[in-house]
Design a protein around this motif. Structure first.
Motif, mmCIF file in Angstrom:
data_model
loop_
_atom_site.group_PDB
_atom_site.id
_atom_site.type_symbol
_atom_site.label_atom_id
_atom_site.label_comp_id
_atom_site.label_asym_id
_atom_site.label_seq_id
_atom_site.Cartn_x
_atom_site.Cartn_y
_atom_site.Cartn_z
ATOM 1 N N SER A 1 0.830 -1.213 0.000
ATOM 2 C CA SER A 1 0.000 0.000 0.000
ATOM 3 C C SER A 1 0.863 1.262 0.000
ATOM 4 O O SER A 1 0.565 2.219 -0.726
ATOM 5 C CB SER A 1 -0.927 0.015 1.214
ATOM 6 N N LEU A 2 1.921 1.270 0.803
ATOM 7 C CA LEU A 2 2.810 2.428 0.834
ATOM 8 C C LEU A 2 3.455 2.667 -0.532
ATOM 9 O O LEU A 2 3.593 3.811 -0.967
ATOM 10 C CB LEU A 2 3.897 2.256 1.902
ATOM 11 N N MET A 3 3.822 1.601 -1.190
ATOM 12 C CA MET A 3 4.405 1.750 -2.527
ATOM 13 C C MET A 3 3.369 2.307 -3.489
ATOM 14 O O MET A 3 3.631 3.257 -4.225
ATOM 15 C CB MET A 3 4.941 0.411 -3.034
ATOM 16 N N GLY A 4 2.176 1.736 -3.479
ATOM 17 C CA GLY A 4 1.120 2.201 -4.375
ATOM 18 C C GLY A 4 0.716 3.646 -4.112
ATOM 19 O O GLY A 4 0.601 4.451 -5.046
ATOM 20 N N ILE A 5 0.520 3.984 -2.862
ATOM 21 C CA ILE A 5 0.124 5.356 -2.500
ATOM 22 C C ILE A 5 1.241 6.336 -2.840
ATOM 23 O O ILE A 5 0.995 7.421 -3.367
ATOM 24 C CB ILE A 5 -0.251 5.429 -1.000
ATOM 25 N N GLY A 6 2.488 5.940 -2.546
ATOM 26 C CA GLY A 6 3.622 6.801 -2.855
ATOM 27 C C GLY A 6 3.740 7.071 -4.345
ATOM 28 O O GLY A 6 3.964 8.212 -4.767
ATOM 29 N N LEU A 7 3.584 6.034 -5.143
ATOM 30 C CA LEU A 7 3.679 6.219 -6.595
ATOM 31 C C LEU A 7 2.490 7.004 -7.141
ATOM 32 O O LEU A 7 2.647 7.827 -8.043
ATOM 33 C CB LEU A 7 3.787 4.864 -7.296
ATOM 34 N N LYS B 1 6.896 5.368 -12.760
ATOM 35 C CA LYS B 1 6.038 4.751 -11.743
ATOM 36 C C LYS B 1 5.862 3.265 -12.042
ATOM 37 O O LYS B 1 5.932 2.429 -11.133
ATOM 38 C CB LYS B 1 4.680 5.451 -11.696
ATOM 39 N N GLY B 2 5.627 2.946 -13.306
ATOM 40 C CA GLY B 2 5.503 1.545 -13.697
ATOM 41 C C GLY B 2 6.786 0.772 -13.455
ATOM 42 O O GLY B 2 6.764 -0.376 -12.998
ATOM 43 N N PHE B 3 7.905 1.400 -13.746
ATOM 44 C CA PHE B 3 9.207 0.778 -13.528
ATOM 45 C C PHE B 3 9.409 0.442 -12.049
ATOM 46 O O PHE B 3 9.791 -0.676 -11.704
ATOM 47 C CB PHE B 3 10.304 1.732 -14.018
ATOM 48 N N TYR B 4 9.147 1.414 -11.171
ATOM 49 C CA TYR B 4 9.307 1.172 -9.733
ATOM 50 C C TYR B 4 8.330 0.096 -9.248
ATOM 51 O O TYR B 4 8.701 -0.780 -8.456
ATOM 52 C CB TYR B 4 9.104 2.450 -8.919
ATOM 53 N N GLY B 5 7.105 0.168 -9.708
ATOM 54 C CA GLY B 5 6.112 -0.826 -9.299
ATOM 55 C C GLY B 5 6.494 -2.234 -9.714
ATOM 56 O O GLY B 5 6.418 -3.169 -8.915
ATOM 57 N N MET B 6 6.935 -2.384 -10.958
ATOM 58 C CA MET B 6 7.286 -3.721 -11.449
ATOM 59 C C MET B 6 8.552 -4.256 -10.784
ATOM 60 O O MET B 6 8.615 -5.445 -10.433
ATOM 61 C CB MET B 6 7.450 -3.701 -12.970
ATOM 62 N N SER B 7 9.558 -3.421 -10.596
ATOM 63 C CA SER B 7 10.772 -3.911 -9.946
ATOM 64 C C SER B 7 10.507 -4.235 -8.472
ATOM 65 O O SER B 7 11.085 -5.171 -7.917
ATOM 66 C CB SER B 7 11.924 -2.918 -10.097
ATOM 67 N N PHE B 8 9.587 -3.499 -7.850
ATOM 68 C CA PHE B 8 9.193 -3.778 -6.473
ATOM 69 C C PHE B 8 8.505 -5.144 -6.376
ATOM 70 O O PHE B 8 8.877 -5.986 -5.547
ATOM 71 C CB PHE B 8 8.258 -2.671 -5.969
#
Length: 156
Positions: A108-114, A125-132
Motif C-alpha cells: 500500500s505504501l508503494m502504491g500510495i507513494g507512486l 512509476k511503472g518501472f518502480y512498481g514492477m521492480s518492487f
C-alpha cells in the motif's frame, strides 16, 4: 577387438560421477535456485539504479528505499509464517497477522507513494512498481528454495 569396442561403449553410457550433482528429494533444481536469485538481483538492482538516477529529493529516495526493505522483509516473514503453519510448526496468531498486515502495508505504501508522486512520470512509476513486485516475489522464492534445500539435506 570387439571387446575393446564394447568396453569403450560401456564407458560412454555411464555418466561421469564428477559431472552429476546429486540432488536430494524435495530439493529445488540448481536452475530454479539460480533463476530465483537472478530475479531477486535484477529486481533489486533495477530498483536501486532507478533510485540513483532519479531526480527526486533525497528524502523521497529514502522513502522508496525504506518501502523496498520493508516489503522484502515482510514478504519473507509472511512466507515463513505460512509455511511454518502448513508444516505444523507453532506460529502465534499475532505474528501471522502482523506478517500479513506488514506485507499489505508495504504494498500500500508503494502504491500510495507512486500514485501521489507528482515528480515521477508514469513510465517511471511503472518501472518502480514492477521492480518492487519482482523483488518481493523473488525474495519469497529464494527463501523457499533455501528452506527446501536445508530440509532435503537434513533428511539424509
Amino acid at each position: 577387438m570387439s571387446n575393446q569396442n564394447e568396453s569403450s561403449l560401456d564407458k560412454e553410457k555411464q555418466p561421469d560421477p564428477k559431472v552429476k550433482v546429486e540432488r536430494k528429494e524435495g530439493e529445488p533444481t540448481a536452475a530454479f535456485k539460480g533463476a530465483s536469485w537472478a530475479a531477486l538481483l535484477v529486481g533489486v538492482t533495477a530498483y536501486f539504479i532507478g533510485l540513483f538516477n532519479a531526480t527526486m529529493q533525497l528524502n523521497e529516495k529514502g522513502y522508496y528505499l525504506a518501502v523496498l526493505v520493508f516489503g522484502l522483509y515482510s514478504a519473507v516473514s509472511l512466507q515463513k509464517a505460512v509455511r511454518d503453519k502448513e508444516e505444523g510448526i507453532p506460529v502465534t496468531n499475532i505474528y501471522y497477522g502482523i506478517s500479513w498486515v506488514a506485507l499489505i502495508v508495504s504494498i500500500s505504501l508503494m502504491g500510495i507513494g507512486l500514485y501521489n508522486a507528482g515528480s515521477i512520470v508514469l513510465s517511471e512509476k511503472g518501472f518502480y512498481g514492477m521492480s518492487f513486485v519482482l523483488s518481493l516475489f523473488a525474495s519469497i522464492t529464494v527463501q523457499k528454495n533455501i528452506r527446501d534445500t536445508q530440509q532435503a539435506r537434513e533428511r539424509d
